[in-house]
Design an enzyme around this catalytic site. Structure first.
Site, short mmCIF file in Angstrom:
data_model
loop_
_atom_site.label_atom_id
_atom_site.label_comp_id
_atom_site.label_asym_id
_atom_site.label_seq_id
_atom_site.Cartn_x
_atom_site.Cartn_y
_atom_site.Cartn_z
N TYR A 140 1.02 -1.40 -0.07
CA TYR A 140 0.08 0.00 -0.14
C TYR A 140 1.05 1.21 0.06
O TYR A 140 0.54 2.21 -0.59
CB TYR A 140 -0.88 0.01 1.21
CG TYR A 140 -2.31 -0.46 1.12
CD1 TYR A 140 -2.26 -2.20 0.82
CD2 TYR A 140 -3.47 0.08 1.46
CE1 TYR A 140 -3.36 -2.46 0.63
CE2 TYR A 140 -4.54 -0.44 1.27
CZ TYR A 140 -4.53 -1.97 0.83
OH TYR A 140 -5.86 -2.55 0.79
N LYS A 187 3.06 -15.28 2.30
CA LYS A 187 3.34 -15.96 1.01
C LYS A 187 4.88 -16.30 0.90
O LYS A 187 5.35 -15.82 -0.08
CB LYS A 187 2.68 -15.32 -0.08
CG LYS A 187 2.74 -15.90 -1.62
CD LYS A 187 1.65 -17.10 -1.57
CE LYS A 187 1.84 -17.62 -3.18
NZ LYS A 187 0.82 -19.00 -3.08
N ASP A 219 -2.90 -18.27 -0.07
CA ASP A 219 -3.92 -19.01 -0.67
C ASP A 219 -4.91 -20.34 -0.14
O ASP A 219 -6.04 -20.29 -0.27
CB ASP A 219 -3.52 -19.76 -2.30
CG ASP A 219 -2.22 -20.30 -1.82
OD1 ASP A 219 -1.64 -20.11 -0.84
OD2 ASP A 219 -1.66 -21.01 -2.79
N ASP A 243 -6.50 -6.93 4.00
CA ASP A 243 -7.60 -6.42 3.56
C ASP A 243 -8.55 -7.36 2.73
O ASP A 243 -9.81 -7.23 3.05
CB ASP A 243 -6.93 -5.26 2.18
CG ASP A 243 -8.11 -4.75 1.56
OD1 ASP A 243 -9.24 -4.07 2.35
OD2 ASP A 243 -8.17 -4.69 0.25
N ASP A 247 -12.60 -8.91 4.20
CA ASP A 247 -13.96 -9.01 3.35
C ASP A 247 -14.33 -10.28 3.40
O ASP A 247 -15.35 -10.80 3.36
CB ASP A 247 -13.56 -8.26 2.19
CG ASP A 247 -13.83 -6.73 1.90
OD1 ASP A 247 -13.66 -6.16 3.01
OD2 ASP A 247 -14.37 -6.25 1.15
#
Ligand code: IPM
Ligand code: MG
Length: 351
Positions: A140, A187, A219, A243, A247
């Site tokens: 970000y 990751k 994942d 983020d 959701d």
């Protein structure tokens, strides 16, 4: 206690949900003899329109002087073609950076009677985990740009040991008062920043021998959150993964509208619902105010007002039990944003 709260209503449904959270806070204030003093400030679209800047200096300065910030939502596609730094979302990122809100906590809790998923009821009952999302670093905030001819673009992901350690400490300390289990999501089979995260968090784990530390690739975590959500107690992860996962995890609760968050800063902290500006619902009195009201309850906890926090959460649970719910939770419900706020205000007064 007397507390100065900066209120940023922001865009879309922000003002509507903030109004309900303030009603709830005032009701708590009356019952427990606290005085919440609100200072409303501009950010997002309204600030662009009146001051030409999505996050005016005056807003940032007041946030830094306050006891806490209660935030509605930011985002308006009308400004998506504006230059970098001038869009509503840029204002939010700027505030996060200026307030050094490095630790974003998003609780994922299921309430009885809400099940809109294909999952079996017993898989959804009693889900209760926290997502600790790093909020001021990573992709970000790394260097970004275009090549000279504009045909290629880049966003750099950078993390320092210090950035990982400070959120790591928050997660480990929180784990001690919960089920003592942290899942670091990364990751690290591909990304160097993820390898640094693992290295640092593993080192820290030796200071917390009672906490079980587990690792999961992003994942796989995205799948496990849906298939096996009860395995989680605390998920610790970077800005981008947090983020996305938050959701996704909101689906388990039945509605993104239910999710609160606390962004803990070096000096000051901010409390905001996860749902965002939800422009389709603006002005319709249908947005779910519970995410914002529960964010206010996280603010009460931050103030050390534990009884008050529990009381407010009881009021929220009761509203769900009594089906005083907006249409995101009960399809075709005619209950409005205001009705939920009124119910919670009265519940606090009368119990
Ligand atoms: C969130 C939002 C923000 C983010 C946007 C509005 C910039 O999606 O708080 O999750 O990506 O952090
Ligand atoms: Mg998001």
């Amino acid at each position: 206690m007397r507390k100065n709260v900066v209120v940023i209503e922001g865009d879309g449904v922000g003002p509507e949900v903030i109004k309900q959270a303030i009603k709830a806070l005032n009701s708590i204030g009356k019952k427990f003899f606290h005085n919440f003093i609100y200072q409303k400030l501009l950010a997002g679209s309204k600030a662009i329109e009146t001051l030409g800047n999505p996050m005016p200096k005056e807003t940032i300065d007041s946030c830094l002087k306050s006891d806490a910030v209660l935030f509605g939502a930011i985002g308006n596609s009308k400004y998506e073609h504006y230059p970098i730094g001038m869009r509503p979302e840029d204002g939010l990122l700027k505030l996060r950076k200026k307030m050094e809100l490095y630790c974003n906590i998003r609780p994922i809790i299921t309430y009885p009677k809400i099940n809109k998923l294909f999952l079996k009821k017993q898989q959804l009952d009693n889900i209760n985990f926290l997502i600790f999302r790093e909020l001021t670093g990573g992709i970000y905030f790394g260097k970004k740009g275009r090549s000279k001819n504009g045909k290629a673009a880049y966003d750099c992901c950078v993390y320092s040991r210090k950035e990982i350690q400070r959120i790591g400490k928050m997660a480990f300390q929180s784990a001690l008062s919960r089920k003592k289990k942290i899942t670091l999501v990364d990751k690290s089979n591909v990304l160097e920043t993820s390898r640094l995260w693992r290295e640092v968090i593993k080192e820290m784990a030796s200071d917390y021998p009672d906490v079980l530390l587990e690792f999961l690739y992003i994942d796989n975590a995205a799948m496990q959150i849906i298939m096996n959500p009860k395995k989680f107690d605390i998920i610790l992860t970077d800005n981008m993964f947090g983020d996305i996962l938050s959701d996704e995890a909101s689906v388990l609760t039945g509605s993104l509208g239910l999710l609160p968050s606390a962004s803990i800063g070096k000096k000051k902290s901010l409390f905001e619902p996860v749902h965002g500006s939800y422009p389709q619902a603006e002005g319709k009195n249908i947005a779910n105010p519970l995410g914002c009201i529960l964010s206010a309850s996280m603010m009460l906890e931050h103030f050390g007002m534990y009884k008050e926090k529990i009381f407010l959460e009881e009021a929220v649970k009761s509203s769900i039990k009594e089906k005083i719910c907006t249409p995101d939770i009960i399809s075709n419900s005619s209950v409005k944003t205001e009705d939920v706020g009124d119910y919670i205000e009265k519940y606090i007064k009368n119990h």
